[in-house]
Scaffold this motif. Structure first.
Motif, PDB file in Angstrom:
ATOM      1  N   ARG A  92      -6.795 -19.488  -0.236  1.00 45.23           N
ATOM      2  CA  ARG A  92      -6.487 -19.502   1.308  1.00 45.23           C
ATOM      3  C   ARG A  92      -7.967 -19.277   1.929  1.00 45.23           C
ATOM      4  NH1 ARG A  92      -2.258 -17.964  -1.617  1.00 45.23           N
ATOM      5  NH2 ARG A  92      -0.005 -18.795  -0.690  1.00 45.23           N
ATOM      6  N   GLY A  93      -8.824 -19.054   1.302  1.00 40.49           N
ATOM      7  CA  GLY A  93     -10.097 -18.594   2.221  1.00 40.49           C
ATOM      8  C   GLY A  93      -9.903 -17.146   2.934  1.00 40.49           C
ATOM      9  N   ILE A  94      -9.360 -16.408   2.454  1.00 45.99           N
ATOM     10  CA  ILE A  94      -9.207 -15.211   3.441  1.00 45.99           C
ATOM     11  C   ILE A  94      -9.845 -13.882   2.709  1.00 45.99           C
ATOM     12  CG2 ILE A  94      -7.090 -15.817   4.190  1.00 45.99           C
ATOM     13  CD1 ILE A  94      -5.712 -14.116   2.658  1.00 45.99           C
ATOM     14  N   ALA A  95     -10.025 -13.058   3.376  1.00 46.71           N
ATOM     15  CA  ALA A  95     -10.699 -11.688   2.776  1.00 46.71           C
ATOM     16  C   ALA A  95      -9.573 -11.126   1.650  1.00 46.71           C
ATOM     17  CB  ALA A  95     -11.272 -10.820   3.738  1.00 46.71           C
ATOM     18  N   CYS A  96     -10.129 -10.577   0.611  1.00 47.54           N
ATOM     19  CA  CYS A  96      -9.394 -10.042  -0.190  1.00 47.54           C
ATOM     20  C   CYS A  96      -9.811  -8.358  -0.496  1.00 47.54           C
ATOM     21  CB  CYS A  96      -9.481 -10.569  -1.817  1.00 47.54           C
ATOM     22  SG  CYS A  96      -8.545  -9.825  -2.865  1.00 47.54           S
ATOM     23  N   SER A  97      -8.774  -7.592   0.172  1.00 50.39           N
ATOM     24  CA  SER A  97      -9.136  -6.247   0.200  1.00 50.39           C
ATOM     25  C   SER A  97      -7.988  -5.289  -0.372  1.00 50.39           C
ATOM     26  CB  SER A  97      -9.178  -5.696   1.674  1.00 50.39           C
ATOM     27  OG  SER A  97      -8.049  -5.919   2.358  1.00 50.39           O
ATOM     28  N   TYR A  98      -8.320  -4.331  -1.180  1.00 48.62           N
ATOM     29  CA  TYR A  98      -7.620  -3.397  -1.896  1.00 48.62           C
ATOM     30  C   TYR A  98      -7.844  -2.236  -1.319  1.00 48.62           C
ATOM     31  CZ  TYR A  98      -7.549  -6.821  -5.641  1.00 48.62           C
ATOM     32  OH  TYR A  98      -7.605  -8.266  -6.323  1.00 48.62           O
ATOM     33  N   VAL A  99      -6.399  -1.571  -0.860  1.00 46.64           N
ATOM     34  CA  VAL A  99      -6.346  -0.135  -0.457  1.00 46.64           C
ATOM     35  C   VAL A  99      -5.320   0.595  -1.155  1.00 46.64           C
ATOM     36  CG1 VAL A  99      -5.146   0.899   1.625  1.00 46.64           C
ATOM     37  CG2 VAL A  99      -6.617  -1.173   1.819  1.00 46.64           C
ATOM     38  N   PRO A 100      -5.657   1.713  -1.741  1.00 44.61           N
ATOM     39  CA  PRO A 100      -4.736   2.719  -2.523  1.00 44.61           C
ATOM     40  C   PRO A 100      -3.443   2.976  -1.981  1.00 44.61           C
ATOM     41  CG  PRO A 100      -7.073   3.489  -2.522  1.00 44.61           C
ATOM     42  CD  PRO A 100      -6.945   2.208  -1.504  1.00 44.61           C
ATOM     43  N   VAL A 101      -2.441   2.936  -2.890  1.00 44.28           N
ATOM     44  CA  VAL A 101      -0.943   3.213  -2.261  1.00 44.28           C
ATOM     45  C   VAL A 101      -1.119   4.763  -2.216  1.00 44.28           C
ATOM     46  CG1 VAL A 101       1.206   2.951  -2.515  1.00 44.28           C
ATOM     47  CG2 VAL A 101      -0.258   1.292  -3.097  1.00 44.28           C
ATOM     48  N   SER A 102      -0.619   5.363  -0.952  1.00 43.86           N
ATOM     49  CA  SER A 102      -0.597   6.870  -0.951  1.00 43.86           C
ATOM     50  C   SER A 102       0.687   7.330  -1.847  1.00 43.86           C
ATOM     51  CB  SER A 102      -0.390   7.254   0.348  1.00 43.86           C
ATOM     52  OG  SER A 102       0.490   6.736   1.149  1.00 43.86           O
TER      53      SER A 102
END
Length: 68
Positions: free
Chosen positions: A55-65
């Motif tokens: 999709r050409g979007i930024a891929c970001s990972y955020v830890p689940v609290s």
């Protein structure tokens, strides 16, 4: 049924040591990226996952609290 029909329906598979075949379980990705998590899609866990790359979007990972 003929003997040939029985042999095709017999799907049990044994190793030469007598061990039974067990299907391989797919590995779980430790964490999905924000996009895949929001859309409830299968994320491959790469730095830029296949869904975000397509999709050409930024891929970001955020830890689940952890919630109790």
């Amino acid at each position: 049924m003929s003997d040939r029909d029985h042999s095709q329906n017999d799907t049990k598979s044994d190793d030469s040591d007598g061990e039974t075949y067990s299907p391989r379980t797919p590995r779980r990705t430790p964490m999905a990226c924000q996009f895949c998590r929001g859309r409830k899609m299968k994320c491959d866990g790469r730095p830029i996952c296949a869904n975000c790359s397509r999709r050409g979007i930024a891929c970001s990972y955020v830890p689940v609290s952890a919630q109790k």
